[in-house]
Write a protein that holds these residues in place. Structure first.
Motif, mmCIF file in Angstrom:
data_model
loop_
_atom_site.group_PDB
_atom_site.id
_atom_site.type_symbol
_atom_site.label_atom_id
_atom_site.label_comp_id
_atom_site.label_asym_id
_atom_site.label_seq_id
_atom_site.Cartn_x
_atom_site.Cartn_y
_atom_site.Cartn_z
ATOM 1 N N PRO A 145 -41.125 -34.892 -147.286
ATOM 2 C CA PRO A 145 -40.476 -36.111 -146.775
ATOM 3 C C PRO A 145 -39.524 -35.882 -145.605
ATOM 4 N N ILE A 146 -38.984 -34.651 -145.463
ATOM 5 C CA ILE A 146 -38.018 -34.433 -144.377
ATOM 6 C C ILE A 146 -38.686 -34.000 -143.079
ATOM 7 N N LEU A 147 -39.934 -33.551 -143.148
ATOM 8 C CA LEU A 147 -40.584 -33.025 -141.954
ATOM 9 C C LEU A 147 -40.752 -34.068 -140.840
ATOM 10 N N PRO A 148 -41.268 -35.277 -141.128
ATOM 11 C CA PRO A 148 -41.428 -36.269 -140.046
ATOM 12 C C PRO A 148 -40.118 -36.619 -139.339
ATOM 13 N N PRO A 149 -39.030 -36.937 -140.073
ATOM 14 C CA PRO A 149 -37.784 -37.217 -139.352
ATOM 15 C C PRO A 149 -37.226 -36.019 -138.597
ATOM 16 N N MET A 150 -37.456 -34.813 -139.111
ATOM 17 C CA MET A 150 -37.017 -33.625 -138.383
ATOM 18 C C MET A 150 -37.766 -33.510 -137.060
ATOM 19 N N GLY A 151 -39.069 -33.794 -137.091
ATOM 20 C CA GLY A 151 -39.854 -33.790 -135.859
ATOM 21 C C GLY A 151 -39.361 -34.829 -134.869
ATOM 22 N N ASN A 152 -38.991 -35.995 -135.389
ATOM 23 C CA ASN A 152 -38.471 -37.051 -134.517
ATOM 24 C C ASN A 152 -37.174 -36.618 -133.842
ATOM 25 N N TYR A 153 -36.312 -35.958 -134.596
ATOM 26 C CA TYR A 153 -35.045 -35.512 -134.019
ATOM 27 C C TYR A 153 -35.254 -34.365 -133.034
ATOM 28 N N LEU A 154 -36.265 -33.542 -133.252
ATOM 29 C CA LEU A 154 -36.586 -32.493 -132.282
ATOM 30 C C LEU A 154 -36.978 -33.113 -130.945
ATOM 31 N N ILE A 155 -37.815 -34.149 -130.996
ATOM 32 C CA ILE A 155 -38.234 -34.833 -129.771
ATOM 33 C C ILE A 155 -37.050 -35.547 -129.126
ATOM 34 N N ALA A 156 -36.204 -36.158 -129.960
ATOM 35 C CA ALA A 156 -35.011 -36.841 -129.432
ATOM 36 C C ALA A 156 -34.080 -35.845 -128.743
ATOM 37 N N MET A 157 -33.937 -34.647 -129.330
ATOM 38 C CA MET A 157 -33.099 -33.629 -128.724
ATOM 39 C C MET A 157 -33.647 -33.206 -127.368
ATOM 40 N N LEU A 158 -34.967 -33.027 -127.295
ATOM 41 C CA LEU A 158 -35.599 -32.681 -126.021
ATOM 42 C C LEU A 158 -35.250 -33.714 -124.952
ATOM 43 N N LYS A 159 -35.335 -34.981 -125.309
ATOM 44 C CA LYS A 159 -35.099 -36.057 -124.339
ATOM 45 C C LYS A 159 -33.630 -36.245 -124.013
ATOM 46 N N GLU A 160 -32.737 -35.653 -124.821
ATOM 47 C CA GLU A 160 -31.302 -35.765 -124.544
ATOM 48 C C GLU A 160 -30.747 -34.563 -123.787
ATOM 49 N N THR A 161 -31.577 -33.566 -123.540
ATOM 50 C CA THR A 161 -31.086 -32.402 -122.792
ATOM 51 C C THR A 161 -30.539 -32.759 -121.407
ATOM 52 N N PRO A 162 -31.035 -33.820 -120.720
ATOM 53 C CA PRO A 162 -30.434 -34.169 -119.427
ATOM 54 C C PRO A 162 -28.942 -34.483 -119.487
ATOM 55 N N VAL A 163 -28.436 -34.817 -120.685
ATOM 56 C CA VAL A 163 -27.000 -35.085 -120.828
ATOM 57 C C VAL A 163 -26.186 -33.858 -120.436
ATOM 58 N N LEU A 164 -26.753 -32.673 -120.652
ATOM 59 C CA LEU A 164 -26.033 -31.436 -120.360
ATOM 60 C C LEU A 164 -25.828 -31.222 -118.866
ATOM 61 N N SER A 165 -26.553 -31.953 -118.045
ATOM 62 C CA SER A 165 -26.338 -31.841 -116.599
ATOM 63 C C SER A 165 -24.942 -32.310 -116.219
ATOM 64 N N ALA A 166 -24.306 -33.096 -117.096
ATOM 65 C CA ALA A 166 -22.950 -33.582 -116.827
ATOM 66 C C ALA A 166 -21.939 -32.445 -116.777
ATOM 67 N N ILE A 167 -22.266 -31.305 -117.423
ATOM 68 C CA ILE A 167 -21.369 -30.146 -117.370
ATOM 69 C C ILE A 167 -22.043 -29.012 -116.591
ATOM 70 N N THR A 168 -22.911 -29.389 -115.682
ATOM 71 C CA THR A 168 -23.557 -28.487 -114.701
ATOM 72 C C THR A 168 -24.566 -27.516 -115.299
ATOM 73 N N VAL A 169 -25.140 -27.831 -116.453
ATOM 74 C CA VAL A 169 -26.256 -27.024 -116.965
ATOM 75 C C VAL A 169 -27.489 -27.412 -116.148
ATOM 76 N N VAL A 170 -28.059 -26.455 -115.460
ATOM 77 C CA VAL A 170 -29.154 -26.759 -114.540
ATOM 78 C C VAL A 170 -30.478 -26.817 -115.314
ATOM 79 N N GLU A 171 -30.686 -27.934 -116.018
ATOM 80 C CA GLU A 171 -31.979 -28.161 -116.666
ATOM 81 C C GLU A 171 -32.852 -28.978 -115.710
ATOM 82 N N ILE A 172 -33.981 -29.433 -116.165
ATOM 83 C CA ILE A 172 -34.968 -30.021 -115.267
ATOM 84 C C ILE A 172 -34.476 -31.296 -114.581
ATOM 85 N N MET A 173 -33.667 -32.102 -115.277
ATOM 86 C CA MET A 173 -33.205 -33.359 -114.678
ATOM 87 C C MET A 173 -32.210 -33.109 -113.553
ATOM 88 N N LEU A 174 -31.289 -32.187 -113.761
ATOM 89 C CA LEU A 174 -30.325 -31.876 -112.699
ATOM 90 C C LEU A 174 -31.037 -31.266 -111.505
#
Length: 219
Positions: A145-174
């Motif tokens: 039962p926990i696997l599907p929501p864990m997968g969803n949060y993994l994808i959500a985390m991937l899509k939130e990585t651009p937030v780190l550009s605010a502190i100059t982490v040079v990921e793909i969005m920055l």
């Protein structure tokens, strides 16, 4: 006039792919932190020690109720006031890892509560060690039962990585924004970034479904 310049897109693609490695690194390492810390928070919240359970619950509610961006800013800009100096990458990983650990702790809690009460009673009756009981009896039953929501949060985390550009982490969005600022063309880099997130998100969704299917067949 061609709106989308394919030659420019191919020119900048290698740079964006290089930056995408950092994005994937942040996602994987951040998720590892979230998985481990989230489980520890769940155990703390289920503890018979009231002070520990209350503190863990307060931490989870606080992290879930405040924006990730503010948390990352606090870690990167405020922690140095307490002599805790972290690089942008370290601050970003800690911030995103702890943020999603609190969400995963709720997922774990729901999974553990889905285990039939009789299983907990059997473990108690057998006087089984807590670590053995969780490893052999409880977690295998809670995993499905926990696997599907864990997968969803993994994808959500991937899509939130651009937030780190605010502190100059040079990921793909920055990197895409920097390329756009240099050439005054934002369509191509931003589009390529969107395609990258789309492809990786679909791939992760497929991987999670495959794992679910394997667990289902093992029953």
């Amino acid at each position: 006039m061609t709106i989308f310049d394919w030659s420019y897109a191919w020119e900048i693609l290698p740079q964006l792919l290089l930056a995408s490695v950092k994005t994937l690194q942040i996602t994987v390492l951040g998720f590892c932190i979230a998985v481990v810390v989230g489980f520890l928070l769940t155990l703390a919240r289920r503890s018979s020690i009231r002070a520990l359970a209350w503190s863990a619950s307060l931490f989870v509610e606080f992290m879930r109720s405040t924006p990730l961006l503010i948390q990352i800013y606090f870690i990167f800009f405020v922690f140095p006031s307490f002599s805790i100096n972290l690089s942008a990458m370290q601050a970003g990983l800690i911030g995103i890892g702890l943020h999603y650990a609190c969400y995963l702790s709720e997922v774990y809690r729901g999974g553990l509560e889905s285990v039939p009460k009789g299983q907990w009673e059997a473990v108690t009756a057998l006087n089984m060690k807590a670590s053995t009981a969780y490893r052999r009896i409880i977690i295998p039953q809670a995993l499905k039962p926990i696997l599907p929501p864990m997968g969803n949060y993994l994808i959500a985390m991937l899509k939130e990585t651009p937030v780190l550009s605010a502190i100059t982490v040079v990921e793909i969005m920055l990197k895409a924004k920097n390329l756009g600022s240099e050439s005054f063309r934002f369509l191509e880099p931003i589009t390529l970034v969107g395609v990258f997130f789309l492809i990786i998100s679909i791939a992760l969704s497929y991987a999670v479904r495959k794992v679910e299917y394997r667990l289902e067949r093992q029953k």
